[in-house]
Design a protein around this motif. Structure first.
Motif, PDB file in Angstrom:
ATOM      1  N   HIS A 171       0.840  -1.202   0.000  1.00 18.52           N
ATOM      2  CA  HIS A 171       0.000   0.000   0.000  1.00 18.52           C
ATOM      3  C   HIS A 171       0.877   1.254   0.000  1.00 18.52           C
ATOM      4  O   HIS A 171       0.623   2.186  -0.766  1.00 18.52           O
ATOM      5  CB  HIS A 171      -0.937  -0.003   1.215  1.00 18.52           C
ATOM      6  CG  HIS A 171      -1.823   1.193   1.295  1.00 18.52           C
ATOM      7  ND1 HIS A 171      -2.920   1.370   0.477  1.00 18.52           N
ATOM      8  CD2 HIS A 171      -1.759   2.293   2.085  1.00 18.52           C
ATOM      9  CE1 HIS A 171      -3.495   2.527   0.758  1.00 18.52           C
ATOM     10  NE2 HIS A 171      -2.814   3.100   1.738  1.00 18.52           N
ATOM     11  N   TRP A 188       2.453   1.728  -3.419  1.00 13.50           N
ATOM     12  CA  TRP A 188       1.437   2.220  -4.357  1.00 13.50           C
ATOM     13  C   TRP A 188       1.176   3.710  -4.136  1.00 13.50           C
ATOM     14  O   TRP A 188       1.198   4.491  -5.077  1.00 13.50           O
ATOM     15  CB  TRP A 188       0.160   1.411  -4.179  1.00 13.50           C
ATOM     16  CG  TRP A 188      -1.024   1.949  -4.924  1.00 13.50           C
ATOM     17  CD1 TRP A 188      -2.017   2.741  -4.430  1.00 13.50           C
ATOM     18  CD2 TRP A 188      -1.329   1.757  -6.306  1.00 13.50           C
ATOM     19  NE1 TRP A 188      -2.927   3.037  -5.404  1.00 13.50           N
ATOM     20  CE2 TRP A 188      -2.526   2.449  -6.574  1.00 13.50           C
ATOM     21  CE3 TRP A 188      -0.704   1.059  -7.340  1.00 13.50           C
ATOM     22  CZ2 TRP A 188      -3.107   2.466  -7.831  1.00 13.50           C
ATOM     23  CZ3 TRP A 188      -1.295   1.079  -8.593  1.00 13.50           C
ATOM     24  CH2 TRP A 188      -2.482   1.771  -8.838  1.00 13.50           C
ATOM     25  N   GLU A 189       0.931   4.089  -2.900  1.00 10.38           N
ATOM     26  CA  GLU A 189       0.609   5.486  -2.615  1.00 10.38           C
ATOM     27  C   GLU A 189       1.767   6.419  -2.949  1.00 10.38           C
ATOM     28  O   GLU A 189       1.555   7.499  -3.487  1.00 10.38           O
ATOM     29  CB  GLU A 189       0.187   5.648  -1.153  1.00 10.38           C
ATOM     30  CG  GLU A 189      -1.177   5.055  -0.904  1.00 10.38           C
ATOM     31  CD  GLU A 189      -1.959   5.789   0.159  1.00 10.38           C
ATOM     32  OE1 GLU A 189      -1.349   6.331   1.097  1.00 10.38           O
ATOM     33  OE2 GLU A 189      -3.196   5.804   0.033  1.00 10.38           O
ATOM     34  N   PHE A 199      -2.821  -6.791  -4.017  1.00  6.98           N
ATOM     35  CA  PHE A 199      -4.097  -6.832  -3.299  1.00  6.98           C
ATOM     36  C   PHE A 199      -5.106  -7.716  -4.030  1.00  6.98           C
ATOM     37  O   PHE A 199      -5.830  -8.485  -3.412  1.00  6.98           O
ATOM     38  CB  PHE A 199      -4.643  -5.421  -3.096  1.00  6.98           C
ATOM     39  CG  PHE A 199      -3.792  -4.621  -2.165  1.00  6.98           C
ATOM     40  CD1 PHE A 199      -4.027  -4.629  -0.804  1.00  6.98           C
ATOM     41  CD2 PHE A 199      -2.721  -3.890  -2.644  1.00  6.98           C
ATOM     42  CE1 PHE A 199      -3.216  -3.933   0.070  1.00  6.98           C
ATOM     43  CE2 PHE A 199      -1.903  -3.184  -1.781  1.00  6.98           C
ATOM     44  CZ  PHE A 199      -2.153  -3.208  -0.424  1.00  6.98           C
ATOM     45  N   HIS A 231      -7.708  -0.840   0.596  1.00  8.43           N
ATOM     46  CA  HIS A 231      -6.721  -0.336  -0.362  1.00  8.43           C
ATOM     47  C   HIS A 231      -7.418   0.198  -1.613  1.00  8.43           C
ATOM     48  O   HIS A 231      -7.112   1.293  -2.088  1.00  8.43           O
ATOM     49  CB  HIS A 231      -5.719  -1.434  -0.735  1.00  8.43           C
ATOM     50  CG  HIS A 231      -4.819  -1.059  -1.854  1.00  8.43           C
ATOM     51  ND1 HIS A 231      -3.764  -0.172  -1.694  1.00  8.43           N
ATOM     52  CD2 HIS A 231      -4.820  -1.414  -3.163  1.00  8.43           C
ATOM     53  CE1 HIS A 231      -3.155  -0.015  -2.853  1.00  8.43           C
ATOM     54  NE2 HIS A 231      -3.781  -0.756  -3.756  1.00  8.43           N
ATOM     55  N   LYS A 232      -8.362  -0.569  -2.136  1.00  6.11           N
ATOM     56  CA  LYS A 232      -9.084  -0.154  -3.347  1.00  6.11           C
ATOM     57  C   LYS A 232      -9.943   1.076  -3.065  1.00  6.11           C
ATOM     58  O   LYS A 232     -10.030   1.984  -3.895  1.00  6.11           O
ATOM     59  CB  LYS A 232      -9.927  -1.308  -3.895  1.00  6.11           C
ATOM     60  CG  LYS A 232      -9.101  -2.506  -4.344  1.00  6.11           C
ATOM     61  CD  LYS A 232      -8.038  -2.133  -5.364  1.00  6.11           C
ATOM     62  CE  LYS A 232      -7.226  -3.321  -5.807  1.00  6.11           C
ATOM     63  NZ  LYS A 232      -6.183  -2.970  -6.774  1.00  6.11           N
ATOM     64  N   SER A 252      -9.290   3.360  -0.857  1.00  3.50           N
ATOM     65  CA  SER A 252      -8.339   4.462  -0.709  1.00  3.50           C
ATOM     66  C   SER A 252      -7.978   5.045  -2.076  1.00  3.50           C
ATOM     67  O   SER A 252      -7.934   6.266  -2.254  1.00  3.50           O
ATOM     68  CB  SER A 252      -7.083   3.963   0.013  1.00  3.50           C
ATOM     69  OG  SER A 252      -6.072   4.934  -0.005  1.00  3.50           O
TER      70      SER A 252
END
Length: 193
Positions: free
Chosen positions: A65, A68-69, A107, A128-129, A131
């Motif tokens: 996560h 990704w962010e 994920f 996560h999705k 977000s």
């Protein structure tokens, strides 16, 4: 997460090892003993850091996560204006898909393997999705003055990104990001007319 009985460097090495093994071979095919031996830690230390495999998977996904962010944020921050920022998401995807280690979204992979049997992992994947959806919605709100149209556009753009990840993992090419970016441009332009 790791307990205070295990130093942060060791816990990080365990997570990094598990991430590489899970991402390459799948979560269910990799046992804790293989993670222990590959990370070079005792079984006692491994279980002191992560009392169960589910806690280790959660730590791996937390790292994914963050990756990704950071990647999405860097791409978006480098772009000028909401339209370019929205399209920068797909530029990040193209770069990520081109990495030799790319095996799809961690994920989606985790949810596919464990979503039906592990409510905790399913919830981590959903958050996560969600977000990402909120992140895209924040940018579309700047690009599209009508809140309903902005919300619909955000959902469409996030869906394009999610589909591109799955397609790229299966196809083994970066083309899905290019096609998704072109489709995103059409949708953005239609919503901002």
């Amino acid at each position: 997460m790791a307990t205070s009985t295990v130093d942060p460097e060791t816990a990080a090495r365990i997570v990094e090892t598990a991430d590489a093994l899970f991402y390459t071979r799948g979560i269910q095919t990799v046992g804790m003993d293989e993670i222990r031996s590959t990370a070079g830690v005792s079984l006692k230390k491994l279980y002191a850091a992560f009392p169960g495999k589910e806690q280790l998977i959660a730590a791996v996904l937390a790292g994914r996560h963050d990756f990704w962010e950071q990647g999405i944020r860097a791409a978006v921050d480098a772009a000028d204006g909401p339209r370019a920022q929205l399209l920068a998401v797909y530029d990040f995807l193209e770069s990520w898909f081109g990495d030799d280690t790319f095996r799809g979204c961690g994920f989606i992979n985790a949810f596919g393997e464990l979503g039906a049997t592990s409510p905790a992992i399913a919830e981590i994947a959903r958050e996560h999705k969600d977000s990402f959806q909120r992140f895209v919605a924040g940018i579309t709100a700047l690009a599209v003055p009508d809140p309903a149209r902005a919300e619909e556009l955000a959902a469409q753009l996030a869906l394009l990104a999610e589909g591109a990840q799955t397609t790229a993992a299966i196809a083994g090419t970066t083309e899905a990001a290019v096609h998704a970016r072109r489709a995103a441009a059409v949708l953005i332009d239609a919503a901002t007319r």
